[in-house]
Design a protein around this motif. Structure first.
Motif, mmCIF file in Angstrom:
data_model
loop_
_atom_site.group_PDB
_atom_site.id
_atom_site.type_symbol
_atom_site.label_atom_id
_atom_site.label_comp_id
_atom_site.label_asym_id
_atom_site.label_seq_id
_atom_site.Cartn_x
_atom_site.Cartn_y
_atom_site.Cartn_z
ATOM 1 N N ARG A 329 53.320 77.523 31.621
ATOM 2 C CA ARG A 329 52.430 76.643 32.387
ATOM 3 C C ARG A 329 52.312 77.051 33.854
ATOM 4 N N LEU A 330 53.101 78.025 34.261
ATOM 5 C CA LEU A 330 52.966 78.534 35.622
ATOM 6 C C LEU A 330 51.895 79.610 35.725
ATOM 7 N N ASP A 331 51.334 80.030 34.602
ATOM 8 C CA ASP A 331 50.262 81.026 34.638
ATOM 9 C C ASP A 331 49.103 80.529 35.499
ATOM 10 N N GLY A 332 48.641 81.388 36.391
ATOM 11 C CA GLY A 332 47.513 81.034 37.237
ATOM 12 C C GLY A 332 47.866 80.191 38.438
ATOM 13 N N LYS A 333 49.148 79.870 38.604
ATOM 14 C CA LYS A 333 49.555 79.038 39.734
ATOM 15 C C LYS A 333 50.184 79.859 40.847
ATOM 16 N N GLY A 334 50.139 81.198 40.688
ATOM 17 C CA GLY A 334 50.679 82.056 41.724
ATOM 18 C C GLY A 334 52.184 81.946 41.818
ATOM 19 N N ASP A 335 52.715 82.407 42.918
ATOM 20 C CA ASP A 335 54.160 82.351 43.146
ATOM 21 C C ASP A 335 54.474 81.035 43.845
ATOM 22 N N ALA A 336 54.425 79.936 43.091
ATOM 23 C CA ALA A 336 54.594 78.603 43.655
ATOM 24 C C ALA A 336 55.969 78.442 44.294
#
Length: 370
Positions: A329-336
């Protein structure tokens, strides 16, 4: 708990293993290095608080780790039992019969872990004590009686994401996990309960359990909103779900309520509580779901401390220092910077700040690798 102004010690073992240093042995080394044996006296009844996992969920703490902790408690002369409270939602752990069955099916049978399982708040979640806290959200909290009456407490928490609190660790396991179902309703909502007339059969159970005398029953139950105190007893009592659980609470309010329940769970346990966080299978959501989605980051390790606030802060910092795994689910959220915030949309650090504010611990810690 820590003295104000102090820095807490948090002990950490990573996932690296070799001959003579398997992960189960590393749990024992954490126990010894942290000095957890000091909380147990000969003959103590020791509650091992954990989450047995919902049916279908595989992210919960492996029973082999729990068995070693049970053995360590027995070596000090303690009498361990595994425990949790019943759930508010309908699932495989909403009463003690189903809860025990789920625990056994998920690997927590006596033959595996070497200790009995006792559901802390009894058959239907009614076996609890009202513990005074006199804090911002609650004057008293409803703590499962087996946890309250235990002499010592070892809290084993799976550190992972959560749909409403952003992440869940020691504070969440201790607060939400030690509260009765009616207490869970009070944590989850400030909205007064409503009767779904079509489902109500006028059995009268809700009326018998209402401590405020706010319910009358004729053709169906009716709740007097002027008398209702929002305690949640009717919600968890109705066998037909005619008074449904309500999950309408602001994220910061929910986090504060959970932390106040954690505070209540520790009120009679000074110097008798130890905490482990298992930062493995870091799923984006709670183990209460009947599934677990792909872990957000690789396994970080196992942490131990006497301070639940410092322990959760260190666990969060370690997770946020990891690279995100692809296909999650972190895909597409960059290096949060905050991976749980990126997934849930909620800032979970408020629970840490509030825990520090009311004296549960400190966010300042020294990380000691074991």
């Amino acid at each position: 708990m820590t003295v104000e102004g102090r820095t807490a010690e948090v002990f950490w073992s990573d996932m690296r293993t070799e001959k003579g240093k398997n992960l189960i042995d590393k749990v024992e080394r954490l126990w010894q290095r942290a000095g957890f044996g000091e909380i147990i006296a000969e003959g103590d009844l020791v509650a091992v608080k954990l989450h047995f996992g919902e049916k279908g969920n595989l992210a919960y703490i492996h029973p082999a780790f729990v068995r070693r902790i049970v053995e360590l408690i027995r070596r000090k002369g303690g009498k361990p039992f595994l425990t949790d409270t019943n759930t508010l939602y309908v699932g495989s752990r909403s009463n003690a019969v189903d809860h025990l069955q789920t625990a056994v099916e998920n690997g927590f049978a006596y033959a595996v872990v070497g200790a009995p399982v006792i559901i802390a708040d009894g058959l239907r979640g009614k076996d609890y004590l009202n513990v005074p806290v006199n804090l911002k959200r609650f004057k008293e909290v409803k703590i499962g009686s087996a946890i309250y009456h235990a002499d010592a407490l070892v809290v084993l928490s799976h550190f992972k994401g959560h749909e409403l609190t952003s992440f869940g660790g020691a504070l969440k396991n201790l607060g939400m996990g030690c509260g009765s179902p009616s207490g869970k309703q009070m944590m989850h909502s400030d909205v007064l309960p409503k009767v779904t007339v079509e489902k109500c059969i006028a059995c009268g159970r809700c009326r018998r359990w209402c401590p405020a005398g706010a319910i009358t029953v004729e053709e169906h139950a009716v709740i007097d909103e002027e008398k209702c105190i929002g305690c949640g007893e009717c919600t968890v009592t109705c066998p037909y779900r005619a008074i449904k659980p309500n999950f309408k609470s602001e994220p910061e309010a929910l986090q504060e309520k959970v932390v106040e329940y954690a505070y209540g769970a520790l009120q009679n346990k000074k110097g008798k509580v130890a905490f482990f966080n298992f930062v493995t299978n870091v799923a984006p959501e709670c183990d209460c779901n009947s599934w677990n989605d792909a872990a957000l980051v690789g396994d970080v390790g196992i942490l131990a401390s006497y301070d639940p606030v410092a322990l959760d802060q260190a666990s969060l910092d370690l997770v946020n220092a990891q690279p995100p795994l692809p296909g999650t689910r972190l895909d597409g959220k960059g290096d949060a910077a905050d991976k749980f915030l990126a997934v849930s949309g909620y800032d979970g650090t408020h629970q840490l700040a509030y825990g520090e504010e009311i004296g549960l611990g400190t966010r300042k810690y020294t990380l000691i690798k074991v």
